[in-house]
Enzyme design. Structure first.
Site, short mmCIF file in Angstrom:
data_model
loop_
_atom_site.label_atom_id
_atom_site.label_comp_id
_atom_site.label_asym_id
_atom_site.label_seq_id
_atom_site.Cartn_x
_atom_site.Cartn_y
_atom_site.Cartn_z
N ALA A 52 99.95 59.49 34.38
CA ALA A 52 99.52 58.69 33.22
C ALA A 52 100.69 58.44 32.28
CB ALA A 52 98.39 59.43 32.49
N ASP A 55 106.93 57.04 31.32
CA ASP A 55 108.35 57.40 31.22
C ASP A 55 108.66 58.62 32.09
OD1 ASP A 55 108.90 56.56 27.67
OD2 ASP A 55 108.58 55.35 29.50
N ARG A 98 95.61 70.70 30.93
CA ARG A 98 95.90 72.14 30.92
C ARG A 98 94.85 72.84 30.05
NH1 ARG A 98 101.43 72.93 32.07
NH2 ARG A 98 101.17 75.12 31.73
N ARG A 105 86.47 77.68 30.57
CA ARG A 105 86.72 77.03 31.87
C ARG A 105 85.81 75.82 32.01
NH1 ARG A 105 88.64 81.20 36.18
NH2 ARG A 105 90.28 82.14 34.97
N ASN A 137 92.80 72.37 38.88
CA ASN A 137 91.79 73.40 38.64
C ASN A 137 90.69 72.96 37.68
OD1 ASN A 137 92.13 75.92 39.97
ND2 ASN A 137 94.07 76.21 38.88
N ASP A 165 96.38 81.96 46.91
CA ASP A 165 95.95 83.37 46.79
C ASP A 165 96.36 84.12 48.08
OD1 ASP A 165 94.07 81.25 45.84
OD2 ASP A 165 93.10 82.86 44.79
N ARG A 168 100.12 84.70 48.41
CA ARG A 168 100.59 85.82 47.56
C ARG A 168 100.17 87.16 48.20
NH1 ARG A 168 99.05 82.80 42.01
NH2 ARG A 168 101.12 82.00 41.47
N HIS A 192 88.55 80.20 44.47
CA HIS A 192 89.97 80.37 44.13
C HIS A 192 90.07 81.10 42.79
CE1 HIS A 192 94.06 79.71 42.97
NE2 HIS A 192 93.68 79.00 41.92
N THR A 247 103.06 77.80 37.13
CA THR A 247 103.49 78.18 38.47
C THR A 247 103.84 76.89 39.21
OG1 THR A 247 101.14 78.15 39.05
CG2 THR A 247 102.15 80.29 38.71
N1 LIG Z 1 94.90 75.49 43.06
C1 LIG Z 1 95.92 76.30 42.76
O1 LIG Z 1 96.20 77.29 43.44
C2 LIG Z 1 96.77 75.95 41.57
C3 LIG Z 1 97.96 76.64 41.30
C4 LIG Z 1 98.72 76.25 40.18
C5 LIG Z 1 98.28 75.20 39.37
N2 LIG Z 1 97.10 74.60 39.67
C6 LIG Z 1 96.57 73.49 38.86
O2 LIG Z 1 97.36 72.33 39.06
C7 LIG Z 1 97.17 71.48 37.92
C8 LIG Z 1 98.51 70.95 37.46
O3 LIG Z 1 99.27 72.03 36.96
P1 LIG Z 1 100.69 71.67 36.31
O4 LIG Z 1 101.33 72.97 35.92
O5 LIG Z 1 101.43 70.73 37.22
O6 LIG Z 1 100.24 70.87 34.98
P2 LIG Z 1 101.13 69.81 34.18
O7 LIG Z 1 100.48 69.66 32.86
O8 LIG Z 1 102.57 70.19 34.27
O9 LIG Z 1 100.97 68.45 35.02
C9 LIG Z 1 99.78 67.73 35.01
C10 LIG Z 1 100.18 66.27 35.11
O10 LIG Z 1 98.98 65.48 35.23
C11 LIG Z 1 99.20 64.29 34.50
N3 LIG Z 1 97.93 63.64 34.18
C12 LIG Z 1 97.04 64.00 33.23
N4 LIG Z 1 96.01 63.13 33.23
C13 LIG Z 1 96.27 62.21 34.20
C14 LIG Z 1 95.58 61.07 34.71
N5 LIG Z 1 94.42 60.69 34.19
N6 LIG Z 1 96.14 60.38 35.73
C15 LIG Z 1 97.32 60.77 36.26
N7 LIG Z 1 98.03 61.84 35.83
C16 LIG Z 1 97.49 62.54 34.82
C17 LIG Z 1 99.96 64.73 33.26
O11 LIG Z 1 100.62 63.63 32.68
C18 LIG Z 1 100.92 65.76 33.86
O12 LIG Z 1 102.15 65.17 34.22
C19 LIG Z 1 96.42 72.31 36.86
O13 LIG Z 1 95.04 71.99 36.91
C20 LIG Z 1 96.62 73.74 37.37
O14 LIG Z 1 95.59 74.63 36.97
C21 LIG Z 1 96.35 74.93 40.75
O1 LIG Z 2 99.10 80.73 39.76
C1 LIG Z 2 98.25 80.06 39.14
N1 LIG Z 2 98.55 79.46 37.95
C2 LIG Z 2 97.47 78.95 37.11
C3 LIG Z 2 98.01 78.10 36.04
C4 LIG Z 2 99.00 77.18 36.25
C5 LIG Z 2 99.34 76.45 35.13
S1 LIG Z 2 98.43 76.98 33.82
C6 LIG Z 2 97.59 78.13 34.76
C7 LIG Z 2 96.72 80.13 36.54
C8 LIG Z 2 97.37 81.34 36.35
C9 LIG Z 2 96.61 82.38 35.83
C10 LIG Z 2 95.28 82.19 35.53
C11 LIG Z 2 94.73 80.93 35.74
N2 LIG Z 2 93.41 80.77 35.47
C12 LIG Z 2 92.73 79.60 35.71
C13 LIG Z 2 92.52 78.75 34.64
C14 LIG Z 2 91.71 77.63 34.84
C15 LIG Z 2 91.18 77.40 36.07
F1 LIG Z 2 90.38 76.31 36.23
C16 LIG Z 2 91.45 78.24 37.15
C17 LIG Z 2 92.28 79.33 36.98
N3 LIG Z 2 95.46 79.90 36.26
C18 LIG Z 2 96.55 78.13 37.97
C19 LIG Z 2 96.14 78.89 39.19
O2 LIG Z 2 94.98 78.58 39.75
C20 LIG Z 2 96.99 79.82 39.73
S2 LIG Z 2 96.59 80.68 41.17
C21 LIG Z 2 95.57 82.03 40.60
C22 LIG Z 2 95.03 82.05 39.32
C23 LIG Z 2 94.25 83.16 38.94
C24 LIG Z 2 94.03 84.21 39.82
C25 LIG Z 2 94.58 84.18 41.08
C26 LIG Z 2 95.35 83.08 41.47
CL1 LIG Z 2 96.06 83.03 43.07
#
Ligand SMILES: NC(=O)c1ccc[n+]([C@@H]2O[C@H](COP(=O)([O-])OP(=O)(O)OC[C@H]3O[C@@H](n4cnc5c(N)ncnc54)[C@H](O)[C@@H]3O)[C@@H](O)[C@H]2O)c1
Ligand SMILES: O=C1N[C@](c2ccsc2)(c2cccc(Nc3ccc(F)cc3)n2)CC(O)=C1Sc1ccccc1Cl
Length: 332
Positions: A52, A55, A98, A105, A137, A165, A168, A192, A247
């Protein structure tokens, strides 16, 4: 004057190799870690980036393009317009809001569902035959939301689920036993994050079930060892967040590993979030949970029928119930 002197019959043969296109939606910490791993592992002929923030998007595209001299040739395009994703084989969604400090949640989920209503339909329109891989998430519910919003068959809508998960978990077991993590097979399944389920019976090191591995290596098997390692999976996620604020690398490599299995038709088994209704007595409604799943070019090829203890089964069903309650409040 042509730059190259044409060589007889050197025109490239009508290549039967298909053009592989991957779209990454969200170029934040996670999206860019996935994008750069896809480039370094040469998994795509074309990479489309969407975000979104125009830049940031252009900056990330240029910065990746400038690495071209050190990477396999890949066409990199970017736009806020989803037309740039047309004809994708795989769409990886990392976009999302975020969690604000103190935010519930459920509130985070509602904000992300609103975002997904503007992300998923255009992806489905421009790439109706693609596989959707959801990372944002809360990933299990957002994978369900993506399935509903896309209208795709469930075999082509997958969540990264407990793939991170489990990776790790494998690292921590390998570290504890001083072996290579690639020789550790171990699955965490279910929801998850905090409420995941570790399958102790699934753990094997070099094909040797963990309990007999410990006996053979005369490694003391403290009763709580494996439970403590599972707790450490959750704790390490919070530790990384507290230390660096997000992460990226582990999730980047783990999602690129899923992309490889899907795009290269590897038929490998991964713990990913799939439509779990009908498995292990989960029948209360349409819910996505992580189960060991065979992945290939068609997406979900099959879900393995692993042995679960009664306790593991019960915990899966509890997770399904919790998720269904949350989903019922979404009105989707
Ligand atoms: N499933 C997992 O194991 C896991 C692990 C780590 C992070 N996550 C999740 O991944 C997601 C991203 O994490 P992150 O650290 O990269 O966050 P981030 O804030 O760095 O990046 C999110 C990006 O999404 C963009 N965005 C927001 N709204 C948008 C839209 N409508 N269209 C297009 N882009 C849009 C933002 O501009 C930003 O660049 C989070 O929900 C986080 O919880 C999941
Ligand atoms: O490595 C992470 N980092 C995140 C993260 C990344 C950017 S900001 C938060 C993380 C880290 C710690 C807690 C947490 N909780 C959470 C928050 C909202 C959700 F919808 C789901 C999870 N999420 C997102 C995420 O899902 C992970 S894996 C993870 C998280 C919690 C427990 C076990 C695992 Cl393996």
């Amino acid at each position: 004057q042509a730059f190259f002197k044409p060589i007889q019959n050197s025109a490239s043969p009508s290549s039967t190799k298909r053009h592989t296109k991957v779209s990454v939606i969200g170029v934040g910490n996670v999206g860019m870690a996935i994008a750069q791993t896809i480039l370094t592992q040469d998994l795509a002929d074309e990479l489309a980036l969407i975000d979104a923030k125009a830049d940031k998007l252009r900056g990330e595209m240029l910065d990746l393009q400038h690495a071209a001299a050190f990477l396999p040739r890949t066409k990199i395009v970017a736009s806020v317009d989803y037309a740039v994703t047309v004809g994708s084989d795989l769409c990886i969604v990392t976009a999302g809001a975020r969690q604000n400090p103190g935010e519930s949640r459920l509130n985070l989920l509602q904000r992300n569902v609103a975002l997904f209503s503007h992300i998923i339909p255009p992806l489905a329109k421009y790439s109706p035959d693609s596989i959707l891989l959801i990372v944002s998430n809360p990933v299990d519910v957002l994978t369900y939301v993506s399935w509903k919003m896309s209208g795709f068959p469930s075999n082509r809508v997958i969540g990264s689920g407990t793939n991170l998960d489990s990776s790790r978990f494998r690292f921590l077991i390998a570290d504890h036993l001083d072996v290579n993590a690639q020789d550790v097979q171990a699955y965490i399944v279910g929801e998850h994050g905090d409420s995941s389920v570790a399958l102790w019976s699934s753990i094997s090191i070099g094909g040797v079930p963990v309990l007999s591995f410990l006996e053979k290596q005369q490694i003391a098997y403290e009763k709580d060892t494996l439970e403590n390692i599972h707790k450490a999976v959750v704790e390490s996620a919070y530790e990384v967040i507290s230390l660096k604020g997000y992460t990226s690398w582990a999730i980047g490599y783990s999602v690129a590993n899923l992309a490889r299995s899907l795009l290269r038709d590897q038929r490998k088994i991964h713990p990913v979030s799939v439509l779990a209704k009908g498995f292990y007595g989960i029948n209360g409604g349409d819910v996505f949970l992580s189960l060991p799943t065979q992945l290939g070019r068609g997406g979900v090829l099959g879900v393995t029928n692993i042995h679960l203890t009664d306790e593991e089964m019960e915990r899966l069903r509890e997770s399904a119930k919790t998720i269904l309650e949350v989903q019922s409040q979404l009105g989707i």
